[in-house]
Scaffold this active site. Sequence first.
Site, short mmCIF file in Angstrom:
data_model
loop_
_atom_site.label_atom_id
_atom_site.label_comp_id
_atom_site.label_asym_id
_atom_site.label_seq_id
_atom_site.Cartn_x
_atom_site.Cartn_y
_atom_site.Cartn_z
N LYS A 1 0.84 -1.21 0.00
CA LYS A 1 0.00 0.00 0.00
C LYS A 1 0.87 1.25 0.00
CE LYS A 1 0.83 1.23 4.34
NZ LYS A 1 1.26 2.56 4.86
N THR B 1 -3.61 6.02 3.73
CA THR B 1 -2.31 6.56 3.30
C THR B 1 -2.34 7.16 1.90
OG1 THR B 1 -1.66 4.34 2.58
CG2 THR B 1 -0.99 5.01 4.76
#
Length: 307
Positions: A163, A220
């Site tokens: 990620k 994020t």
Amino acid sequence: MGLRITVLGLGAWGQTLMGRWQAQGHRVEGWSRSSGGSPIDLLVDCELVVSAVAMAGVQPLAEALAPHWPPGLPLLSCSKGLDLSSLATATQLWAAPLPATPLLVLSGPNLATEVRQGLPAASVLAGTDHDLTRELQRQLSDETLRLYTNGDPIGTEAAGALKNVMAVAAGIADGLALGANAKASLLCRGLAEIGVVLEGLGGVTSTLYGLAGLGDLLATANSTLSRNYRCGLLLAEGCSEEQARERIAATVEGPRTARAALQLAARRGWHLPICEQVVRVLDGEARPADAVRALMERDLRPEWSQP
């Protein structure tokens, strides 16, 4: 009675966890390379070691501590990334010199600044020892940091690592002002790309759609509190990787992870187009706009592999 916890690595996340667990009544001691001294003494009478060091520091620390590790002392890894030299996750690096040590993983949408402010958050505690995982869930959760459990530490690590790469890509997309449609498409395909690595390393597919996968990606890839997202924004501005690192002035795991993922992909026959374009931008082989164009001009294909 609280746990006796040692935290290795006192960056933003390590310090945040120390403060959180001290407030819960645990006895917490910390060590970092910059603080000096040896962490070996902190293993004595300890009930849980938490590793929050950057990926580059995991292997040397594991090898240094292994001869002094008390039998049965569990380790909770919070490091997110893939090691560029060994192409291993953090727990794989710990397991090599400590094969009998109980290993767990903590991951999820946990931007340190928000957790430190006491804003509500959730994370996942992953381990193969069900009883230990449930006991730590009970001991380490509180009213603002809720811990869930799963039995897929390797998948949890893979999702948490990849990620970061997608957060860099998301920062590039936002820095280029490509719009909501493009970013949604990018994150959707990015999630699928994370799944390729997760499943390829032996993880469980359902982990991809949990806190360590989709949850962490959403946090994020949409917040300037994320170093990897800020790295992407700076790359879109025309900064080099080195210039972006200097301006962020903290560890950014996404670039190293992207390069490690591509090495794994070459060995195992995976197709990771977003990782590939992120690395091309990082290496100065493509401008951010050209990387986006390369992704959009790929051959048309089904969304999912056909049976």
